[in-house]
Each structure stands twice: as structure tokens, then as C-alpha cells.
Design a protein around this motif. Sequence first.
Motif, mmCIF file in Angstrom:
data_model
loop_
_atom_site.group_PDB
_atom_site.id
_atom_site.type_symbol
_atom_site.label_atom_id
_atom_site.label_comp_id
_atom_site.label_asym_id
_atom_site.label_seq_id
_atom_site.Cartn_x
_atom_site.Cartn_y
_atom_site.Cartn_z
ATOM 1 N N HIS A 114 15.780 47.942 47.121
ATOM 2 C CA HIS A 114 16.170 48.084 48.519
ATOM 3 C C HIS A 114 17.652 47.794 48.707
ATOM 4 C CE1 HIS A 114 12.390 48.792 50.515
ATOM 5 N NE2 HIS A 114 11.829 47.844 49.800
ATOM 6 N N THR A 115 18.282 48.627 49.493
ATOM 7 C CA THR A 115 19.612 48.324 49.992
ATOM 8 C C THR A 115 19.423 47.537 51.271
ATOM 9 O OG1 THR A 115 20.513 50.362 49.073
ATOM 10 C CG2 THR A 115 21.770 49.310 50.849
ATOM 11 N N MET A 116 20.094 46.394 51.377
ATOM 12 C CA MET A 116 20.006 45.594 52.594
ATOM 13 C C MET A 116 20.953 46.150 53.650
ATOM 14 S SD MET A 116 19.757 41.813 50.892
ATOM 15 C CE MET A 116 19.585 40.953 52.438
ATOM 16 N N ASN A 117 22.181 46.409 53.220
ATOM 17 C CA ASN A 117 23.183 46.944 54.133
ATOM 18 C C ASN A 117 24.411 47.299 53.301
ATOM 19 O OD1 ASN A 117 24.227 47.750 56.597
ATOM 20 N ND2 ASN A 117 24.800 45.702 57.269
ATOM 21 N N ALA A 118 25.280 48.100 53.886
ATOM 22 C CA ALA A 118 26.573 48.434 53.286
ATOM 23 C C ALA A 118 27.543 48.687 54.426
ATOM 24 C CB ALA A 118 26.460 49.673 52.401
ATOM 25 N N TYR A 119 28.785 48.265 54.237
ATOM 26 C CA TYR A 119 29.798 48.464 55.270
ATOM 27 C C TYR A 119 31.183 48.351 54.645
ATOM 28 C CZ TYR A 119 29.892 43.337 55.183
ATOM 29 O OH TYR A 119 29.974 42.025 54.790
ATOM 30 N N GLU A 120 32.162 48.863 55.363
ATOM 31 C CA GLU A 120 33.549 48.795 54.902
ATOM 32 C C GLU A 120 34.263 47.674 55.640
ATOM 33 O OE1 GLU A 120 37.504 51.604 54.471
ATOM 34 O OE2 GLU A 120 35.558 52.543 54.839
ATOM 35 N N GLU A 121 35.052 46.894 54.884
ATOM 36 C CA GLU A 121 35.786 45.770 55.460
ATOM 37 C C GLU A 121 37.075 45.562 54.676
ATOM 38 O OE1 GLU A 121 34.218 41.601 56.972
ATOM 39 O OE2 GLU A 121 34.307 41.623 54.771
ATOM 40 N N ARG B 7 16.734 39.232 42.726
ATOM 41 C CA ARG B 7 17.962 38.559 43.150
ATOM 42 C C ARG B 7 18.599 39.375 44.261
ATOM 43 N NH1 ARG B 7 18.468 41.078 38.585
ATOM 44 N NH2 ARG B 7 17.746 39.329 37.375
ATOM 45 N N ILE B 8 19.463 38.726 44.993
ATOM 46 C CA ILE B 8 20.250 39.395 46.022
ATOM 47 C C ILE B 8 21.660 39.516 45.478
ATOM 48 C CG2 ILE B 8 21.124 39.253 48.375
ATOM 49 C CD1 ILE B 8 18.644 37.406 48.935
ATOM 50 N N ARG B 9 22.176 40.745 45.458
ATOM 51 C CA ARG B 9 23.510 40.997 44.900
ATOM 52 C C ARG B 9 24.407 41.577 45.988
ATOM 53 N NH1 ARG B 9 25.800 42.086 39.794
ATOM 54 N NH2 ARG B 9 23.740 41.819 38.843
ATOM 55 N N ARG B 10 25.538 40.917 46.194
ATOM 56 C CA ARG B 10 26.581 41.446 47.072
ATOM 57 C C ARG B 10 27.741 41.873 46.180
ATOM 58 N NH1 ARG B 10 28.841 39.131 52.681
ATOM 59 N NH2 ARG B 10 27.205 40.568 53.363
ATOM 60 N N THR B 11 28.063 43.151 46.226
ATOM 61 C CA THR B 11 29.149 43.698 45.420
ATOM 62 C C THR B 11 30.228 44.235 46.345
ATOM 63 O OG1 THR B 11 27.597 44.311 43.672
ATOM 64 C CG2 THR B 11 29.736 45.400 43.643
ATOM 65 N N ARG B 12 31.456 43.949 46.008
ATOM 66 C CA ARG B 12 32.601 44.481 46.748
ATOM 67 C C ARG B 12 33.354 45.446 45.835
ATOM 68 N NH1 ARG B 12 34.045 41.737 51.422
ATOM 69 N NH2 ARG B 12 32.827 39.847 51.783
ATOM 70 N N LEU B 13 33.639 46.623 46.385
ATOM 71 C CA LEU B 13 34.388 47.637 45.642
ATOM 72 C C LEU B 13 35.656 47.973 46.417
ATOM 73 C CD1 LEU B 13 31.098 49.096 45.531
ATOM 74 C CD2 LEU B 13 32.348 49.619 43.468
ATOM 75 N N ASP B 14 36.759 48.071 45.700
ATOM 76 C CA ASP B 14 38.023 48.499 46.302
ATOM 77 C C ASP B 14 37.914 49.997 46.572
ATOM 78 O OD1 ASP B 14 40.596 49.225 46.956
ATOM 79 O OD2 ASP B 14 41.491 48.488 45.105
ATOM 80 N N PHE C 195 35.344 47.348 40.968
ATOM 81 C CA PHE C 195 34.687 46.149 41.458
ATOM 82 C C PHE C 195 35.726 45.060 41.674
ATOM 83 C CE2 PHE C 195 31.251 48.191 39.015
ATOM 84 C CZ PHE C 195 30.308 48.286 40.014
ATOM 85 N N THR C 196 35.631 44.389 42.807
ATOM 86 C CA THR C 196 36.550 43.279 43.071
ATOM 87 C C THR C 196 35.841 41.937 43.075
ATOM 88 O OG1 THR C 196 36.315 43.511 45.475
ATOM 89 C CG2 THR C 196 38.098 44.745 44.414
#
Length: 192
Positions: free
Chosen positions: A3-10, A43-50, A56-57
Motif C-alpha cells: 500500500h502507498t500511504m501518501n505521496a506529495y511534493e515538498e 515496515r513503514i518507509r518514508r523515502t524522499r527523492l530529489d 534518493f535524499t
Amino acid sequence: SLHTMNAYEENGQLVLDILEADRPFYDQYYAEPGLFADIGPSRIRRTRLDCSGWSFTDTRILEPGLHLDFPCIDPQRLGTRYRYAWVPGMPTDPAASVKFYDRLLCLDWDGPTLGEAYQCPDGRFLSAEPQLIAHPDEPETGLLVLQEQDVSGPNTDYVFFDTRAPAQGPLARVRLPFFDPPCFHTALKRNA
């Protein structure tokens, strides 16, 4: 990833939050040898991508030692920054024993850990996805609704939790006059 929980740009980054398991587990939904008898942890994974270079950042991983599924966030926050998510969980031990969802976790991305968790009393389990009844003036607050099954009955209740304090247990309980079989997916319709 199931499952994707959410995705957004920041700030020029794509933030992607997923539930992740080590192996597929759809085979665990069959009655033989028993539901979730061989389920593994999630597990819950939060990934940030530039977004400029697609590299991956940062990655943050939360491992509660439970199997997790059916995450819920405030639908008004889909595709935007959010703070809270709620996720049903179940133990992975003992191996080869039938299990079902008996926990409700509150994830606070602004906090250091998974936050509060509710655990059902013995002989009860949660079914269906948590559904948020949002407070109209306070985003990400309100009530969470889930089915709760009592195996001694069998009885079905709808239980209502405070979004910020699920560990305190249900604020209210509505017993159905009939047994409503456990389900995995659910939705509530909002009347205007």
C-alpha cells in the motif's frame, strides 16, 4: 510494497510513504491452514527523492514488529503534506497460529515514533479499514471507525476512536443486531 500511504511534493522533493513487507502475503488470505498463520512483519518507509535529479535524499523506516495493512489518512490530505496516519496491525508470532488484526496504531510523522497504539482485549479483533470522520474545523482530527468482532458471540460492533488517542480505547461502541462478517475494505458515505 502493498500500500502507498501518501505521496506529495515538498521543497523540490517527492515524499513517498509506503507499507512494505519482505515477501508477498496474499497466500495468507486463504482459510487453509488458517488466516495469517505464516504472516511476516511490515515496515513503514518514508523515502524522499530529489525531483531535479531523481536521486534518493533520505529514507526513514519505522519497524513496529507487527504486520501492518490498510493505512488511513485524512482524505483531504491526499497528495499533500500530512502528519497523521492510522494503521491496523497484527502480531507475527506465534508462528503457525491463526491471527487477525488486533491493534490500531497512530503514526505521527512529526513525532519520534509510531505514537499511540490500541490493542483489542482477548477474543476480539478489528476488521475493515479504519475510516476517518473528520472534524470540520480541525484537519486530521475527529473519529476513526472500525468493525470489531467478538469471537465469543459472534458479535459485531462498530467502534469509534479519538484520532489523537487511540490507545485510550473506543470512545463509543455500537453493537449490530446481527453478525456482520469481517471484511478487509470498507467505506463510509458522507451525507451533506
